[in-house]
Write a protein that holds these residues in place. Sequence first.
Motif, PDB file in Angstrom:
ATOM      1  N   ALA A 194       0.835  -1.206   0.000  1.00 21.73           N
ATOM      2  CA  ALA A 194       0.000   0.000   0.000  1.00 21.73           C
ATOM      3  C   ALA A 194       0.868   1.253   0.000  1.00 21.73           C
ATOM      4  CB  ALA A 194      -0.925  -0.004   1.214  1.00 21.73           C
ATOM      5  N   ILE A 195       1.969   1.222   0.744  1.00 26.06           N
ATOM      6  CA  ILE A 195       2.893   2.356   0.763  1.00 26.06           C
ATOM      7  C   ILE A 195       3.500   2.566  -0.621  1.00 26.06           C
ATOM      8  CG2 ILE A 195       5.113   3.165   1.657  1.00 26.06           C
ATOM      9  CD1 ILE A 195       4.376   1.797   4.327  1.00 26.06           C
ATOM     10  N   ALA A 196       3.938   1.474  -1.252  1.00 26.02           N
ATOM     11  CA  ALA A 196       4.569   1.578  -2.575  1.00 26.02           C
ATOM     12  C   ALA A 196       3.595   2.155  -3.599  1.00 26.02           C
ATOM     13  CB  ALA A 196       5.065   0.206  -3.022  1.00 26.02           C
ATOM     14  N   ILE A 197       2.356   1.711  -3.565  1.00 25.53           N
ATOM     15  CA  ILE A 197       1.357   2.229  -4.503  1.00 25.53           C
ATOM     16  C   ILE A 197       1.086   3.703  -4.219  1.00 25.53           C
ATOM     17  CG2 ILE A 197      -1.112   2.094  -5.043  1.00 25.53           C
ATOM     18  CD1 ILE A 197      -0.802  -0.980  -4.844  1.00 25.53           C
ATOM     19  N   GLY A 198       0.992   4.062  -2.944  1.00 27.39           N
ATOM     20  CA  GLY A 198       0.786   5.462  -2.600  1.00 27.39           C
ATOM     21  C   GLY A 198       1.928   6.340  -3.086  1.00 27.39           C
ATOM     22  N   THR A 210      -0.771  12.541  -1.555  1.00 25.09           N
ATOM     23  CA  THR A 210       0.269  12.461  -0.526  1.00 25.09           C
ATOM     24  C   THR A 210       0.142  11.175   0.267  1.00 25.09           C
ATOM     25  OG1 THR A 210       1.274  13.582   1.376  1.00 25.09           O
ATOM     26  CG2 THR A 210      -1.116  13.700   1.191  1.00 25.09           C
ATOM     27  N   THR A 211       1.281  10.726   0.788  1.00 22.41           N
ATOM     28  CA  THR A 211       1.293   9.628   1.766  1.00 22.41           C
ATOM     29  C   THR A 211       1.777  10.132   3.122  1.00 22.41           C
ATOM     30  OG1 THR A 211       3.533   8.979   1.100  1.00 22.41           O
ATOM     31  CG2 THR A 211       1.694   7.824   0.029  1.00 22.41           C
ATOM     32  N   LYS A 212       1.881  11.424   3.300  1.00 22.79           N
ATOM     33  CA  LYS A 212       2.375  11.976   4.559  1.00 22.79           C
ATOM     34  C   LYS A 212       1.441  11.596   5.709  1.00 22.79           C
ATOM     35  CE  LYS A 212       5.881  14.337   2.828  1.00 22.79           C
ATOM     36  NZ  LYS A 212       7.289  13.968   3.145  1.00 22.79           N
ATOM     37  N   TRP A 213       2.004  10.958   6.727  1.00 22.95           N
ATOM     38  CA  TRP A 213       1.185  10.494   7.843  1.00 22.95           C
ATOM     39  C   TRP A 213       0.692  11.646   8.700  1.00 22.95           C
ATOM     40  CZ3 TRP A 213      -1.979   7.080   9.367  1.00 22.95           C
ATOM     41  CH2 TRP A 213      -2.280   6.915  10.726  1.00 22.95           C
ATOM     42  N   TRP A 214       1.535  12.661   8.903  1.00 23.58           N
ATOM     43  CA  TRP A 214       1.183  13.758   9.798  1.00 23.58           C
ATOM     44  C   TRP A 214       0.291  14.760   9.073  1.00 23.58           C
ATOM     45  CZ3 TRP A 214       2.236  12.139  14.369  1.00 23.58           C
ATOM     46  CH2 TRP A 214       3.325  11.276  14.555  1.00 23.58           C
ATOM     47  N   LYS A 215      -0.839  15.089   9.675  1.00 20.90           N
ATOM     48  CA  LYS A 215      -1.820  15.956   9.025  1.00 20.90           C
ATOM     49  C   LYS A 215      -1.227  17.316   8.649  1.00 20.90           C
ATOM     50  CE  LYS A 215      -5.997  13.929  11.042  1.00 20.90           C
ATOM     51  NZ  LYS A 215      -7.212  14.161  11.856  1.00 20.90           N
ATOM     52  N   GLU A 216      -0.308  17.805   9.480  1.00 18.50           N
ATOM     53  CA  GLU A 216       0.265  19.125   9.204  1.00 18.50           C
ATOM     54  C   GLU A 216       1.073  19.149   7.908  1.00 18.50           C
ATOM     55  OE1 GLU A 216       4.402  18.957  11.764  1.00 18.50           O
ATOM     56  OE2 GLU A 216       2.552  19.419  12.843  1.00 18.50           O
ATOM     57  N   GLU A 217       1.415  17.976   7.383  1.00 14.65           N
ATOM     58  CA  GLU A 217       2.218  17.901   6.156  1.00 14.65           C
ATOM     59  C   GLU A 217       1.392  17.564   4.910  1.00 14.65           C
ATOM     60  OE1 GLU A 217       6.643  16.486   7.177  1.00 14.65           O
ATOM     61  OE2 GLU A 217       5.175  14.882   7.473  1.00 14.65           O
ATOM     62  N   ARG A 218       0.138  17.233   5.078  1.00 14.69           N
ATOM     63  CA  ARG A 218      -0.622  16.724   3.934  1.00 14.69           C
ATOM     64  C   ARG A 218      -1.069  17.811   2.969  1.00 14.69           C
ATOM     65  NH1 ARG A 218      -4.609  12.680   7.325  1.00 14.69           N
ATOM     66  NH2 ARG A 218      -2.966  11.417   8.286  1.00 14.69           N
ATOM     67  N   ASP A 225      -4.142   6.525   2.614  1.00 15.61           N
ATOM     68  CA  ASP A 225      -3.991   6.098   4.010  1.00 15.61           C
ATOM     69  C   ASP A 225      -3.502   4.650   4.066  1.00 15.61           C
ATOM     70  OD1 ASP A 225      -4.044   5.685   6.693  1.00 15.61           O
ATOM     71  OD2 ASP A 225      -6.132   6.279   6.997  1.00 15.61           O
ATOM     72  N   TYR A 226      -2.203   4.503   3.939  1.00 11.82           N
ATOM     73  CA  TYR A 226      -1.587   3.179   3.896  1.00 11.82           C
ATOM     74  C   TYR A 226      -1.784   2.408   5.201  1.00 11.82           C
ATOM     75  CZ  TYR A 226       1.997   5.688   6.494  1.00 11.82           C
ATOM     76  OH  TYR A 226       2.656   6.441   7.442  1.00 11.82           O
ATOM     77  N   ASN A 227      -1.977   3.112   6.314  1.00 13.60           N
ATOM     78  CA  ASN A 227      -2.137   2.408   7.591  1.00 13.60           C
ATOM     79  C   ASN A 227      -3.491   1.716   7.719  1.00 13.60           C
ATOM     80  OD1 ASN A 227       0.267   2.404   9.045  1.00 13.60           O
ATOM     81  ND2 ASN A 227      -0.002   4.528   9.688  1.00 13.60           N
ATOM     82  N   GLN A 228      -4.370   1.935   6.769  1.00 15.99           N
ATOM     83  CA  GLN A 228      -5.609   1.167   6.771  1.00 15.99           C
ATOM     84  C   GLN A 228      -5.364  -0.300   6.435  1.00 15.99           C
ATOM     85  OE1 GLN A 228      -7.563   2.777   8.560  1.00 15.99           O
ATOM     86  NE2 GLN A 228      -9.349   3.144   7.290  1.00 15.99           N
ATOM     87  N   THR A 229      -4.153  -0.619   6.018  1.00 18.38           N
ATOM     88  CA  THR A 229      -3.791  -2.013   5.753  1.00 18.38           C
ATOM     89  C   THR A 229      -3.038  -2.642   6.919  1.00 18.38           C
ATOM     90  OG1 THR A 229      -1.788  -1.273   4.614  1.00 18.38           O
ATOM     91  CG2 THR A 229      -3.712  -1.714   3.250  1.00 18.38           C
ATOM     92  N   ALA A 230      -2.799  -1.890   7.989  1.00 23.89           N
ATOM     93  CA  ALA A 230      -2.121  -2.454   9.156  1.00 23.89           C
ATOM     94  C   ALA A 230      -3.072  -3.396   9.899  1.00 23.89           C
ATOM     95  CB  ALA A 230      -1.646  -1.333  10.088  1.00 23.89           C
TER      96      ALA A 230
END
Length: 336
Positions: A194-198, A210-218, A225-230
């Motif tokens: 999921a990260i690679a595709i993002g 974007t794949t930036k996890w932190w909202k302040e960077e998006r 949201d790659y963490n939806q696959t965790a």
Amino acid sequence: MGNAVELEVGDRTVRLSNPEKVYFPERGLTKLDVAQYYLAVGEGVLRGLRDRPTTLERYPDGVDGESFFQKRAPKYLPDWIPTAHIAFPSGRSADEMCPTEVAAVLWAANLGCLTFHPWPVRRADTDRPDELRIDLDPQPGTDYGDAVAAAHQLHELLDGLGLRGWPKTSGGRGLHVFVPIEPRWTFTEVRRCAIAIGRELEQRMPGRVTTKWWKEERGERIFVDYNQTARDRTIASAYSVRPRPHAPVSAPLRWEELDSAEPRDFDIVTMPARYAELGDVHHDMDERRFELDPVLELAERHERDHGLGDMPYPPDYPKMPGEPKRVQPSRAKREE
């Protein structure tokens, strides 16, 4: 609230208590309306839930009342609804219900379940996902149209990797794309895909994805949201009712429908008519499962050629091997 009613669901009879309880005050829609909706799309919603450990998002007093996520199988679960034992990142575990027939969906709806959150695994093997799920989440300043643009690029990317994705609305402004996969890989490996595709979408749509996890960077971009696959992260199932005032649902779509679709048009009142006309447009989703090797090779190239390794996990996860520092960038600067 009125007397209970009994609904015939296949070979089962499901008792619905307080059928006139209002669940969506803005539209006057009741518990019975929700149950009848799930009955109308029964085989479609079951397709997305069958044999999957499923978390229930419950609103016993309707969308204006208190709600909670129920991971453990409810008390008094009928013996005809199986369960599966699942392990959480915390090290704890639980037994979750695994619907195998439409009556189980109606039984949960009687408990006030509006949204079903199935794991991307089957009860036969709860450690090997059989779906790669890609969540295209519009950030403030973006909308459904921006998610559609990203989805079209994603469609091309998946085709190039030899994969087929199945799109659906989130029930809000976003889109979900599910790819059926062989259950050969771990949650960690599927998340890496999921990260690679993002990241590949970021390269194809600079400034828009974007794949930036932190909202302040998006920024004003579509967040993959790659963490939806965790492990223990789930996405609302196809046809699930979403807890918003107008009673929308997560609507499966054909790729050619994305541009003309309006997410607000799909709700518990309108979806039964669409379903009666078209059936489940994702009915053949499970006929073929795909290999993730091309995506894992893409991830390896990202790391080898660009030094792009793992990305942060959600805050409630234990520190994972190879994970970068899990600190909000603005906070990290203050601490330097």
